[in-house]
Design an enzyme around this catalytic site. Structure first.
Site, PDB file in Angstrom:
ATOM      1  N   SER A  95       0.806  -1.221   0.000  1.00 36.23           N
ATOM      2  CA  SER A  95       0.000   0.000   0.000  1.00 36.23           C
ATOM      3  C   SER A  95       0.843   1.276   0.000  1.00 36.23           C
ATOM      4  O   SER A  95       1.938   1.317   0.569  1.00 36.23           O
ATOM      5  CB  SER A  95      -0.926   0.027   1.217  1.00 36.23           C
ATOM      6  OG  SER A  95      -1.864  -1.021   1.150  1.00 36.23           O
ATOM      7  N   TYR A 211       2.692  -8.252  -9.735  1.00 34.92           N
ATOM      8  CA  TYR A 211       1.241  -8.131  -9.566  1.00 34.92           C
ATOM      9  C   TYR A 211       0.618  -9.489  -9.235  1.00 34.92           C
ATOM     10  O   TYR A 211      -0.341  -9.574  -8.467  1.00 34.92           O
ATOM     11  CB  TYR A 211       0.604  -7.515 -10.806  1.00 34.92           C
ATOM     12  CG  TYR A 211       0.645  -8.375 -12.052  1.00 34.92           C
ATOM     13  CD1 TYR A 211      -0.422  -9.199 -12.378  1.00 34.92           C
ATOM     14  CD2 TYR A 211       1.754  -8.374 -12.892  1.00 34.92           C
ATOM     15  CE1 TYR A 211      -0.396  -9.999 -13.515  1.00 34.92           C
ATOM     16  CE2 TYR A 211       1.796  -9.161 -14.030  1.00 34.92           C
ATOM     17  CZ  TYR A 211       0.726  -9.971 -14.335  1.00 34.92           C
ATOM     18  OH  TYR A 211       0.765 -10.775 -15.453  1.00 34.92           O
ATOM     19  N   GLU A 342      -6.520  -5.370   3.875  1.00 34.87           N
ATOM     20  CA  GLU A 342      -6.439  -6.526   2.971  1.00 34.87           C
ATOM     21  C   GLU A 342      -7.669  -6.623   2.054  1.00 34.87           C
ATOM     22  O   GLU A 342      -8.180  -7.701   1.766  1.00 34.87           O
ATOM     23  CB  GLU A 342      -6.194  -7.818   3.742  1.00 34.87           C
ATOM     24  CG  GLU A 342      -4.814  -7.824   4.384  1.00 34.87           C
ATOM     25  CD  GLU A 342      -4.297  -9.193   4.723  1.00 34.87           C
ATOM     26  OE1 GLU A 342      -4.619 -10.158   4.009  1.00 34.87           O
ATOM     27  OE2 GLU A 342      -3.551  -9.292   5.712  1.00 34.87           O
TER      28      GLU A 342
END
Length: 358
Positions: A95, A211, A342
């Site tokens: 993040s 990713y 999450e």
């Protein structure tokens, strides 16, 4: 711990001695040789006492160790899984300020050092990371970080690469620790990368495939958060049942009033439903069956049930539920994060809908 917003090191050491910080690490590397389901059960049990400890163990097992087990090459596993099972805490750094739910909008960049040899399959070369991460659980305690940075921003998310970064690498510092509403003992920190040098050998998985590491690991991590939330909800219900049996009003225990009984019965039913969703998602993951929708469902429901049950406990405690002399106000504050980290509840709904409609 809640007031001081800190987990004592001796307690972290005790968790390692118990074996709950390296549950899935193979025994040959010093771990427990257990299963994903074992990790889920540990998180649930610990969260029944303190959800801050539950998430410390959850991130260690379901995110950091799981990522290394799935994506790490042999040398990375020998080096880092051994440490993670024996005393090193791990953290998962995805993040950023501008990339929360839109995780792939991250702006932390990686580049090959200008004076380094070209990065090749033998692991030569060195990368430099620049950027800032936010909301990183275990940031204060961690020694090993899985960090996501974009090596080729022009390629969009296909430039994202995962790196294993150690505390002490040149150019890497731990920034501000957040002052939070709940799970206060669990550290949530800013990470700063200023020309942080990372060896080529510390790329986790393939270059440009970060990713996949991020998404697939978080799918599993959501089951761990579901376990944290059902542990919290069960604790709130346990406290509420105990208190309503002891507290007397109008000449009898308030648990003798049908209105109170029905509220407790509904809470118990919701917790059991959420628990079975969590266990089913863990079972599917462990048996290599599709589980993404089930993971989203279990996190969505368990976080809502945790908030409702903790709120009910505060209500049933009355004025005592609103003061820090009793534990339920802390559980109420701790519960809120379940609908945020999450993957927010809205993102879980989006995931479920996508699987329904495609």
């Amino acid at each position: 711990m809640d007031e001081e917003a800190k987990i004592p090191r001796h307690l972290i050491d005790a968790l390692f001695q118990l074996g709950v910080m390296g549950i899935e690490v193979p025994e040959t590397l010093g771990g427990g040789g257990g299963t994903f389901f074992h990790a889920v059960l540990a998180v649930e049990a610990l969260s029944r006492v303190d959800p801050s400890i539950g998430v410390l163990v959850d991130v260690q097992n379901t995110l950091v160790i799981n990522a290394l087990l799935r994506w790490g090459h042999d040398e990375q596993q020998r080096t880092y899984l051994t440490r993670l099972a024996s005393g090193a805490v791990g953290a998962y750094a995805l993040s950023e300020a501008g990339s929360g739910s839109d995780a792939f909008a991250l702006t932390t960049k990686a580049r090959l050092r200008d004076d380094a040899a070209p990065a090749g399959p033998a692991g030569d070369g060195e990368f430099v990371l620049d950027g800032r991460k936010l909301w990183i659980t275990n940031g204060n305690e961690a020694d090993i970080f899985i960090v996501f940075a974009n090596l080729n921003p022009e390629a969009g998310y296909r430039g994202i690469t995962a790196f294993i970064v150690e505390r002490g690498f040149p150019g890497f510092t731990i920034g501000r620790k957040e002052d939070k509403l709940g799970i206060r003992a669990s550290s949530t920190c800013e990470l700063l990368f200023e020309q942080c040098r990372v060896p080529r050998a510390n790329v986790l998985g393939e270059i440009g495939k970060g990713y996949k590491v991020a998404i697939e690991t978080l799918n599993e991590g959501r089951i761990g958060i579901g376990a944290q939330m059902i542990g919290l909800a069960q604790a709130a219900l346990d406290h509420a049942v105990r208190y309503t049996r002891e507290r007397r009003q109008f000449g009898k225990a308030i648990a003798d009033f049908q209105g109170v009984q029905f509220q407790l019965a509904r809470a118990a039913t919701e917790i059991e439903a959420a628990r079975l969703l969590v266990y089913n998602a863990a079972r599917l993951q462990q048996s290599n069956q599709p589980f993404v929708s089930e993971a989203a469902m279990c996190k969505l429901l368990s976080s809502e049930v945790a908030e409702r049950t903790a709120s009910l406990a505060v209500n049933l405690f009355g004025g005592y539920g609103f003061v820090k002399d009793y534990p339920v106000e802390k559980l109420y504050r701790d519960a809120k994060i379940g609908q945020i980290y999450e993957g927010t509840s809205n993102l879980q709904l989006q995931t479920i809908a996508k699987h329904l409609l495609t």
